[in-house]
Design a protein around this motif. Structure first.
Motif, PDB file in Angstrom:
ATOM      1  N   ASP A 103       0.846  -1.202   0.000  1.00 19.30           N
ATOM      2  CA  ASP A 103       0.000   0.000   0.000  1.00 19.30           C
ATOM      3  C   ASP A 103       0.874   1.243   0.000  1.00 19.30           C
ATOM      4  OD1 ASP A 103      -2.243  -1.560   0.050  1.00 19.30           O
ATOM      5  OD2 ASP A 103      -2.435  -1.513   2.237  1.00 19.30           O
ATOM      6  N   VAL A 104       0.468   2.225  -0.793  1.00 22.93           N
ATOM      7  CA  VAL A 104       1.201   3.493  -0.891  1.00 22.93           C
ATOM      8  C   VAL A 104       0.206   4.636  -0.701  1.00 22.93           C
ATOM      9  CG1 VAL A 104       2.537   5.018  -2.391  1.00 22.93           C
ATOM     10  CG2 VAL A 104       2.946   2.564  -2.436  1.00 22.93           C
ATOM     11  N   THR A 105       0.553   5.581   0.157  1.00 22.94           N
ATOM     12  CA  THR A 105      -0.285   6.766   0.365  1.00 22.94           C
ATOM     13  C   THR A 105       0.136   7.864  -0.609  1.00 22.94           C
ATOM     14  OG1 THR A 105      -0.550   6.231   2.710  1.00 22.94           O
ATOM     15  CG2 THR A 105      -1.073   8.498   2.024  1.00 22.94           C
ATOM     16  N   VAL A 106      -0.817   8.372  -1.376  1.00 22.88           N
ATOM     17  CA  VAL A 106      -0.527   9.379  -2.404  1.00 22.88           C
ATOM     18  C   VAL A 106      -0.125  10.689  -1.744  1.00 22.88           C
ATOM     19  CG1 VAL A 106      -1.491  10.695  -4.331  1.00 22.88           C
ATOM     20  CG2 VAL A 106      -2.129   8.300  -4.000  1.00 22.88           C
ATOM     21  N   LYS A 107       0.965  11.280  -2.237  1.00 20.48           N
ATOM     22  CA  LYS A 107       1.429  12.588  -1.747  1.00 20.48           C
ATOM     23  C   LYS A 107       1.138  13.651  -2.799  1.00 20.48           C
ATOM     24  CE  LYS A 107       5.696  11.246  -1.290  1.00 20.48           C
ATOM     25  NZ  LYS A 107       5.524   9.884  -1.802  1.00 20.48           N
ATOM     26  N   ALA A 108       1.229  14.909  -2.366  1.00 19.79           N
ATOM     27  CA  ALA A 108       1.014  16.016  -3.297  1.00 19.79           C
ATOM     28  C   ALA A 108       2.014  15.934  -4.444  1.00 19.79           C
ATOM     29  CB  ALA A 108       1.152  17.360  -2.576  1.00 19.79           C
ATOM     30  N   GLY A 109       1.542  16.023  -5.656  1.00 23.96           N
ATOM     31  CA  GLY A 109       2.402  15.956  -6.832  1.00 23.96           C
ATOM     32  C   GLY A 109       2.500  14.565  -7.431  1.00 23.96           C
ATOM     33  N   ASP A 110       2.013  13.515  -6.703  1.00 24.16           N
ATOM     34  CA  ASP A 110       2.059  12.157  -7.251  1.00 24.16           C
ATOM     35  C   ASP A 110       1.045  11.996  -8.371  1.00 24.16           C
ATOM     36  OD1 ASP A 110       4.062  11.345  -5.610  1.00 24.16           O
ATOM     37  OD2 ASP A 110       2.797  10.292  -4.177  1.00 24.16           O
ATOM     38  N   THR A 111       1.388  11.185  -9.365  1.00 19.67           N
ATOM     39  CA  THR A 111       0.463  10.794 -10.426  1.00 19.67           C
ATOM     40  C   THR A 111       0.611   9.292 -10.643  1.00 19.67           C
ATOM     41  OG1 THR A 111       2.081  11.134 -12.201  1.00 19.67           O
ATOM     42  CG2 THR A 111       0.742  13.053 -11.551  1.00 19.67           C
ATOM     43  N   LEU A 112      -0.349   8.712 -11.392  1.00 17.92           N
ATOM     44  CA  LEU A 112      -0.252   7.294 -11.692  1.00 17.92           C
ATOM     45  C   LEU A 112       1.036   6.986 -12.449  1.00 17.92           C
ATOM     46  CD1 LEU A 112      -3.919   6.449 -12.745  1.00 17.92           C
ATOM     47  CD2 LEU A 112      -2.763   5.818 -10.623  1.00 17.92           C
ATOM     48  N   TRP A 113       1.431   7.882 -13.332  1.00 12.27           N
ATOM     49  CA  TRP A 113       2.636   7.634 -14.120  1.00 12.27           C
ATOM     50  C   TRP A 113       3.887   7.683 -13.252  1.00 12.27           C
ATOM     51  CZ3 TRP A 113       7.012  10.457 -15.607  1.00 12.27           C
ATOM     52  CH2 TRP A 113       7.754   9.880 -16.648  1.00 12.27           C
ATOM     53  N   THR A 114       4.001   8.675 -12.343  1.00 12.74           N
ATOM     54  CA  THR A 114       5.198   8.759 -11.482  1.00 12.74           C
ATOM     55  C   THR A 114       5.267   7.562 -10.532  1.00 12.74           C
ATOM     56  OG1 THR A 114       3.987  10.150  -9.900  1.00 12.74           O
ATOM     57  CG2 THR A 114       5.262  11.267 -11.619  1.00 12.74           C
ATOM     58  N   LEU A 115       4.103   7.097 -10.017  1.00 10.97           N
ATOM     59  CA  LEU A 115       4.110   5.922  -9.138  1.00 10.97           C
ATOM     60  C   LEU A 115       4.509   4.672  -9.918  1.00 10.97           C
ATOM     61  CD1 LEU A 115       0.910   6.545  -6.966  1.00 10.97           C
ATOM     62  CD2 LEU A 115       3.309   6.833  -6.299  1.00 10.97           C
ATOM     63  N   LEU A 132      -9.598   0.852 -10.887  1.00 12.54           N
ATOM     64  CA  LEU A 132      -9.841   2.139 -11.543  1.00 12.54           C
ATOM     65  C   LEU A 132     -10.273   1.916 -12.988  1.00 12.54           C
ATOM     66  CD1 LEU A 132      -6.739   4.128 -10.223  1.00 12.54           C
ATOM     67  CD2 LEU A 132      -9.069   4.096  -9.305  1.00 12.54           C
ATOM     68  N   ALA A 133     -11.004   2.867 -13.515  1.00 10.19           N
ATOM     69  CA  ALA A 133     -11.443   2.778 -14.906  1.00 10.19           C
ATOM     70  C   ALA A 133     -10.246   2.851 -15.844  1.00 10.19           C
ATOM     71  CB  ALA A 133     -12.440   3.899 -15.216  1.00 10.19           C
ATOM     72  N   ALA A 134     -10.457   2.369 -17.065  1.00  9.35           N
ATOM     73  CA  ALA A 134      -9.350   2.326 -18.030  1.00  9.35           C
ATOM     74  C   ALA A 134      -8.860   3.715 -18.399  1.00  9.35           C
ATOM     75  CB  ALA A 134      -9.793   1.564 -19.294  1.00  9.35           C
ATOM     76  N   ASP A 135      -9.745   4.727 -18.283  1.00  7.72           N
ATOM     77  CA  ASP A 135      -9.333   6.088 -18.621  1.00  7.72           C
ATOM     78  C   ASP A 135      -9.123   6.943 -17.380  1.00  7.72           C
ATOM     79  OD1 ASP A 135     -11.926   6.109 -17.822  1.00  7.72           O
ATOM     80  OD2 ASP A 135     -12.655   7.425 -19.426  1.00  7.72           O
ATOM     81  N   ALA A 136      -9.061   6.350 -16.198  1.00 11.41           N
ATOM     82  CA  ALA A 136      -8.876   7.114 -14.962  1.00 11.41           C
ATOM     83  C   ALA A 136      -7.428   7.578 -14.854  1.00 11.41           C
ATOM     84  CB  ALA A 136      -9.246   6.262 -13.757  1.00 11.41           C
ATOM     85  N   TYR A 137      -7.250   8.819 -14.459  1.00 15.89           N
ATOM     86  CA  TYR A 137      -5.896   9.343 -14.257  1.00 15.89           C
ATOM     87  C   TYR A 137      -5.803  10.257 -13.042  1.00 15.89           C
ATOM     88  CZ  TYR A 137      -7.954  13.449 -16.504  1.00 15.89           C
ATOM     89  OH  TYR A 137      -8.751  14.504 -16.822  1.00 15.89           O
ATOM     90  N   LEU A 138      -6.943  10.636 -12.449  1.00 14.71           N
ATOM     91  CA  LEU A 138      -6.934  11.609 -11.351  1.00 14.71           C
ATOM     92  C   LEU A 138      -6.829  10.895 -10.004  1.00 14.71           C
ATOM     93  CD1 LEU A 138      -7.166  14.565 -10.594  1.00 14.71           C
ATOM     94  CD2 LEU A 138      -9.648  14.271 -10.465  1.00 14.71           C
ATOM     95  N   ILE A 139      -5.809  11.218  -9.223  1.00 11.75           N
ATOM     96  CA  ILE A 139      -5.665  10.740  -7.847  1.00 11.75           C
ATOM     97  C   ILE A 139      -5.453  11.949  -6.952  1.00 11.75           C
ATOM     98  CG2 ILE A 139      -4.776   8.449  -8.445  1.00 11.75           C
ATOM     99  CD1 ILE A 139      -1.976   9.484  -8.025  1.00 11.75           C
ATOM    100  N   HIS A 140      -5.747  11.780  -5.667  1.00 14.22           N
ATOM    101  CA  HIS A 140      -5.699  12.906  -4.730  1.00 14.22           C
ATOM    102  C   HIS A 140      -4.747  12.578  -3.571  1.00 14.22           C
ATOM    103  CE1 HIS A 140      -9.096  14.811  -6.714  1.00 14.22           C
ATOM    104  NE2 HIS A 140      -9.661  13.621  -6.762  1.00 14.22           N
ATOM    105  N   PRO A 141      -4.079  13.585  -3.020  1.00 11.23           N
ATOM    106  CA  PRO A 141      -3.234  13.366  -1.838  1.00 11.23           C
ATOM    107  C   PRO A 141      -4.043  12.736  -0.709  1.00 11.23           C
ATOM    108  CG  PRO A 141      -2.809  15.528  -2.763  1.00 11.23           C
ATOM    109  CD  PRO A 141      -3.993  14.976  -3.504  1.00 11.23           C
ATOM    110  N   GLY A 142      -3.483  11.707  -0.086  1.00 17.76           N
ATOM    111  CA  GLY A 142      -4.160  10.997   0.986  1.00 17.76           C
ATOM    112  C   GLY A 142      -4.780   9.687   0.535  1.00 17.76           C
ATOM    113  N   PRO A 195      -1.654  16.907 -17.375  1.00 14.10           N
ATOM    114  CA  PRO A 195      -2.851  17.690 -17.050  1.00 14.10           C
ATOM    115  C   PRO A 195      -3.353  17.448 -15.640  1.00 14.10           C
ATOM    116  CG  PRO A 195      -3.025  16.755 -19.232  1.00 14.10           C
ATOM    117  CD  PRO A 195      -1.792  16.166 -18.612  1.00 14.10           C
ATOM    118  N   VAL A 196      -3.074  16.242 -15.062  1.00 20.24           N
ATOM    119  CA  VAL A 196      -3.499  15.986 -13.686  1.00 20.24           C
ATOM    120  C   VAL A 196      -2.801  16.944 -12.741  1.00 20.24           C
ATOM    121  CG1 VAL A 196      -3.571  14.278 -11.866  1.00 20.24           C
ATOM    122  CG2 VAL A 196      -3.947  13.584 -14.219  1.00 20.24           C
TER     123      VAL A 196
END
Length: 466
Positions: A103-115, A132-142, A195-196
């Motif tokens: 498990d990884v907790t999302v931090k500010a500035g993280d994206t699916l691509w960087t993870l 997640l959906a096939a076109d999902a790209y938005l994640i939030h800190p926390g 864009p995220v």
């Protein structure tokens, strides 16, 4: 005849042998070196296997179906075998993914691509693990995401896939495959993940609006009964400029300090000027009243002196003069004393300065909707009460008060005249003219009777009360 039969037999056997050899070659497990103009569809038709089987076995992009001249491809023997192998490989991959999941907790500035880059995995696997959906790209800190893989010690760009046969095909693959990966994978990641970050930054900026404070500004402490509109009017600015310079909530709070950018007016200075003008008008009204009283007293003295001159002619006997003169003086003096207040009332009722001075005595009285007494006025209630004090009945509302006199332009208005806002027959506000650009009125709910300036609130027409 026999010779001809032998030729036919030999030809038939040769053709059959060639057909069997070709079929055997096509059906056996083999490899194929891509020739010019070859396509995956051509190979599937040639070897009798499906396009999906060839692409799955050789890791070919199933969207572009791209193969390169000189590339060596594995051709599966049967689709069923390939499917079984693929299922086995996928099951092994899923088992490995499950065993190596954390498990990884999302931090500010993280994206699916960087993870995905950080944990040496792919965006698709992250989406699959986390539902997640096939076109999902938005994640939030926390957010807590499941990942499979380990953190790389040093962040390096994704390496290109190694060719199947390095000895013979390496130069061709380096020239063809690497640009394809760079053109397809990197732009997609940049187009989806960047864009995220921009969207998150935009959202944070929207949550924290930037306040605008000019070099020429002042501050104002909110008082009870004030509104953004009244404060903007007092400083000669707009409500929008107040909002842009202050972090305002749903309501103003008493004691709250507001920043006023580029004020066009100074309320303190204007209040002092208005107070001085009111005092001057009150002094003028008092002086005029004193002059009227002095004139009345002088007239009374002249009447008494005239009576004293006429007494010897009217009275022959000294005794009668002594007895009747006081009576006549009393009788003549009494009507003068009774008539004098009546003349003063008539003169005062027609004097605009007195009307203006009396109206200003109610400055500070709170605005009350429908109010017509000193405990609270609305605009027409104030004008009705003031004119009624001088014996003038002008009606209760602005429409009725329009008919109380003669309509004149604002430029011809005299002190004490009525000022109206709106077209005749549908006016919505009324005030009493004080001279210059000033008027006194009960403005709006939350405010009190005060002096206004026509430079900021110009009336439509005036009425001189008959």
């Amino acid at each position: 005849m026999n010779h001809t039969a032998k030729k036919l037999l030999v030809g038939t056997v040769g053709a059959a042998g060639l057909f069997l050899a070709t079929t055997a070659t096509a059906n056996a497990d083999t490899t194929h070196k891509v020739a010019k103009n070859d396509t995956v569809w051509d190979l599937s038709q040639k070897y009798g296997v499906s396009i999906q089987a060839i692409e799955a076995l050789n890791n070919i992009d199933q969207n572009s179906h791209l193969i390169v001249t000189g590339q060596t491809l594995k051709v599966p023997a049967k689709d069923a075998q390939v499917s079984e192998n693929n299922n086995t490989a996928q099951a092994a991959d899923k088992k490995a993914d499950t065993e190596n999941t954390s498990d990884v907790t999302v931090k500010a500035g993280d994206t699916l691509w960087t993870l995905a880059q950080q944990y040496n995995t792919s965006v698709e696997k992250l989406r699959e693990l986390n539902g997640l959906a096939a076109d999902a790209y938005l994640i939030h800190p926390g957010n807590v995401l499941k990942v499979n893989g380990t953190v790389q010690a040093t962040q390096q760009p994704a390496q290109t896939e190694q060719p199947v046969q390095q000895q013979t095909e390496q130069p061709v693959q380096q020239q063809t495959e690497q640009p394809v990966q760079q053109q397809t994978e990197q732009p997609v990641q940049q187009q989806t993940e960047q864009p995220v970050v921009q969207q998150e930054a935009t959202q944070e900026q929207a949550q924290e609006p930037q306040l605008v404070v000019s070099a020429n500004h002042t501050t104002h402490t909110v008082q009870a009964g004030e509104s953004l509109y009244s404060i903007a009017q007092a400083y000669g600015v707009t409500v929008d400029s107040l909002r842009s310079a202050n972090n305002l909530g749903a309501t103003l709070l008493v004691g709250q300090t507001l920043t006023i950018n580029d004020p066009a007016k100074d309320p303190a200075q204007e209040a002092a000027q208005e107070q001085a003008a009111a005092q001057a008008q009150q002094q003028a009204a008092a002086q005029q009243a004193a002059q009227e009283q002095a004139a009345a007293a002088q007239a009374q003295q002249q009447a008494a002196a005239q009576q004293q001159v006429q007494q010897p002619v009217q009275n022959q006997a000294p005794a009668q003069t002594q007895t009747q003169a006081p009576a006549q003086q009393t009788q003549q003096a009494q009507p003068a004393q009774v008539q004098q207040p009546q003349q003063q009332v008539v003169s005062t009722s027609a004097d605009g300065s007195a009307i203006a001075a009396y109206a200003q005595s109610f400055i500070g009285t709170p605005y009350v909707w429908g109010g017509s007494t000193p405990s609270g006025f609305d605009c027409s209630g104030l004008t009705q009460y003031v004119y009624a004090h001088f014996g003038k009945q002008i009606g209760r509302n602005t429409i009725a008060q329009e008919s109380a006199g003669t309509h004149i332009p604002v430029s011809q208005a005299q002190v004490g005249d009525l000022l109206f806002w709106g077209t005749p027959g549908s006016t919505y506000h009324v005030a009493i003219y004080l001279g210059g650009n000033s008027f006194v009125a009960a403005p709006e709910p939350g405010q009190s009777v005060k002096i206004g300036n026509m430079a900021y609130f110009m009336p439509s027409f005036a009425v001189h009360v008959n």
